[in-house]
Scaffold this motif. Sequence first.
Motif, mmCIF file in Angstrom:
data_model
loop_
_atom_site.group_PDB
_atom_site.id
_atom_site.type_symbol
_atom_site.label_atom_id
_atom_site.label_comp_id
_atom_site.label_asym_id
_atom_site.label_seq_id
_atom_site.Cartn_x
_atom_site.Cartn_y
_atom_site.Cartn_z
ATOM 1 N N VAL A 149 0.827 -1.133 -0.068
ATOM 2 C CA VAL A 149 0.021 0.033 0.060
ATOM 3 C C VAL A 149 0.952 1.395 0.119
ATOM 4 O O VAL A 149 0.728 2.211 -0.794
ATOM 5 N N ASP A 150 1.637 1.328 0.965
ATOM 6 C CA ASP A 150 2.852 2.342 0.808
ATOM 7 C C ASP A 150 3.418 2.994 -0.367
ATOM 8 O O ASP A 150 3.609 3.918 -0.891
ATOM 9 N N ALA A 151 3.872 1.733 -0.907
ATOM 10 C CA ALA A 151 4.514 1.683 -2.432
ATOM 11 C C ALA A 151 3.592 2.155 -3.416
ATOM 12 O O ALA A 151 4.072 3.192 -4.378
ATOM 13 N N ALA A 152 2.336 1.629 -3.297
ATOM 14 C CA ALA A 152 1.512 2.213 -4.254
ATOM 15 C C ALA A 152 1.047 3.627 -4.160
ATOM 16 O O ALA A 152 0.993 4.261 -5.224
ATOM 17 N N ILE A 153 0.925 4.032 -3.089
ATOM 18 C CA ILE A 153 0.557 5.587 -2.863
ATOM 19 C C ILE A 153 1.872 6.390 -3.210
ATOM 20 O O ILE A 153 1.400 7.428 -3.779
ATOM 21 N N ALA A 154 2.816 5.896 -3.113
ATOM 22 C CA ALA A 154 4.171 6.517 -3.409
ATOM 23 C C ALA A 154 4.218 6.620 -5.061
ATOM 24 O O ALA A 154 4.955 7.344 -5.660
ATOM 25 N N ASN A 155 3.621 5.671 -5.727
ATOM 26 C CA ASN A 155 3.553 5.567 -7.346
ATOM 27 C C ASN A 155 2.367 5.858 -7.967
ATOM 28 O O ASN A 155 2.096 4.651 -8.797
ATOM 29 N N LEU A 156 1.421 6.525 -7.264
ATOM 30 C CA LEU A 156 0.261 6.347 -7.812
ATOM 31 C C LEU A 156 -0.135 6.424 -9.224
ATOM 32 O O LEU A 156 -0.879 5.894 -9.754
ATOM 33 N N PRO A 157 0.489 7.382 -10.094
ATOM 34 C CA PRO A 157 0.401 7.326 -11.539
ATOM 35 C C PRO A 157 0.645 5.804 -12.015
ATOM 36 O O PRO A 157 -0.088 5.468 -12.885
ATOM 37 N N PRO B 6 8.508 -11.744 -2.802
ATOM 38 C CA PRO B 6 9.172 -10.470 -3.154
ATOM 39 C C PRO B 6 9.010 -10.453 -4.655
ATOM 40 O O PRO B 6 9.116 -11.084 -5.350
ATOM 41 N N ASP B 7 8.672 -9.063 -5.093
ATOM 42 C CA ASP B 7 8.514 -8.605 -6.620
ATOM 43 C C ASP B 7 9.384 -7.358 -6.746
ATOM 44 O O ASP B 7 9.197 -6.538 -6.212
ATOM 45 N N THR B 8 9.993 -7.495 -7.816
ATOM 46 C CA THR B 8 10.912 -6.508 -8.442
ATOM 47 C C THR B 8 10.107 -5.372 -9.128
ATOM 48 O O THR B 8 10.699 -4.210 -9.292
ATOM 49 N N GLU B 9 8.924 -5.746 -9.600
ATOM 50 C CA GLU B 9 8.167 -4.747 -10.157
ATOM 51 C C GLU B 9 6.970 -4.387 -9.379
ATOM 52 O O GLU B 9 6.281 -5.199 -9.052
ATOM 53 N N LEU B 10 6.608 -3.113 -9.373
ATOM 54 C CA LEU B 10 5.419 -2.566 -8.811
ATOM 55 C C LEU B 10 4.339 -2.543 -9.622
ATOM 56 O O LEU B 10 4.266 -1.778 -10.677
ATOM 57 N N ARG B 11 3.351 -3.165 -9.390
ATOM 58 C CA ARG B 11 2.122 -3.407 -10.288
ATOM 59 C C ARG B 11 0.745 -3.443 -9.472
ATOM 60 O O ARG B 11 1.138 -3.627 -8.263
ATOM 61 N N PHE B 12 -0.297 -3.325 -10.175
ATOM 62 C CA PHE B 12 -1.644 -3.213 -9.287
ATOM 63 C C PHE B 12 -1.894 -4.688 -8.701
ATOM 64 O O PHE B 12 -2.395 -5.063 -7.734
ATOM 65 N N HIS B 13 -1.110 -5.793 -9.316
ATOM 66 C CA HIS B 13 -1.301 -6.874 -8.619
ATOM 67 C C HIS B 13 0.076 -7.720 -8.187
ATOM 68 O O HIS B 13 0.254 -8.871 -8.450
ATOM 69 N N SER B 14 1.074 -7.120 -8.025
ATOM 70 C CA SER B 14 2.535 -7.290 -7.705
ATOM 71 C C SER B 14 2.508 -7.780 -6.328
ATOM 72 O O SER B 14 1.605 -7.948 -5.656
ATOM 73 N N GLY B 15 3.792 -8.424 -6.204
ATOM 74 C CA GLY B 15 4.044 -9.175 -4.777
ATOM 75 C C GLY B 15 4.542 -8.031 -3.824
ATOM 76 O O GLY B 15 4.456 -6.744 -4.068
ATOM 77 N N GLU B 16 5.254 -8.625 -2.631
ATOM 78 C CA GLU B 16 5.893 -7.724 -1.979
ATOM 79 C C GLU B 16 6.832 -6.845 -2.692
ATOM 80 O O GLU B 16 7.848 -7.269 -3.248
ATOM 81 N N PRO B 17 6.950 -5.567 -2.205
ATOM 82 C CA PRO B 17 8.011 -4.817 -3.090
ATOM 83 C C PRO B 17 9.313 -4.982 -2.617
ATOM 84 O O PRO B 17 9.588 -5.169 -1.245
ATOM 85 N N VAL B 18 10.263 -4.938 -3.575
ATOM 86 C CA VAL B 18 11.774 -5.387 -2.904
ATOM 87 C C VAL B 18 12.255 -4.009 -2.565
ATOM 88 O O VAL B 18 12.348 -2.992 -3.337
#
Length: 245
Positions: free
Chosen positions: A64-72, A233-245
């Motif tokens: 959630v924190d990573a998504a908010i920081a990369n909202l676009p 762990p997931d190296t790419e942030l996406r709407f359905h991605s795993g844990e941010p690395v």
Amino acid sequence: MNKEIKNVRLDPVDVTSNGLTDTVDTSNDVAEDSVDIATLRTPIKVDLSFVYDFLGARTTQSWVDAAIANLPLIIQDHANCEKKAAGTAMNMMFRYEFSYDLQCKLAQLIREEMLHYEQVLDIMNDRGQDWEYLSAGRYAKGMLKHKRTYEPAAMIDVLIIGAFIEARSCERFAALAEVINDERLAKYYRYLLKSESRHFEDYLALAQSLSEDSIDERVAFFKEVEAELISSPDTELRFHSGEPV
């Protein structure tokens, strides 16, 4: 799991608490196929306990924190997801023409997913956000690689995978709506809870309608696969991605 297939419609609904407060906004009594988000009936609280029970893992605060920081990025990937969902349903319509119920439900899903795509594009335009190339994440491919290769098993697996994608989308819309600092976007995510929380059951019902045996075992299998993709762990942030690395 042997459920009656439901109609896929956007109905005004009564909802119960999911940690979000207030009730359904019915101040604008308009059609639910409007692109204008301001006119949509929007639930402020939704009972998602059945969605959480279906999924094998919950979205973490770090995502959630990573998504908010990369909202676009999240907004555009959401648009991609709506477009892909419509495309997948369209492909299934052409490939599996033997079932009247399946054809009807898929046609309804295509209309609804494309409406959502148009609405997200409108959000991007209002935010002054340009469309940029965004590669697909690992999520859908990670489940589809386990799809069986013979029919109707392949179709059943695709529908089960679709159920998990819809349920995860719903869970993440709810997680973002609680904390996002954008009233219009938060309202839109709450609006989507009505349809996304229903779509996964529609997919399961369609899958069961194609099988003479219970699909529970395959559902349990994909529940583990999906939970691993979300939790690892997931190296790419996406709407359905795993844990941010």
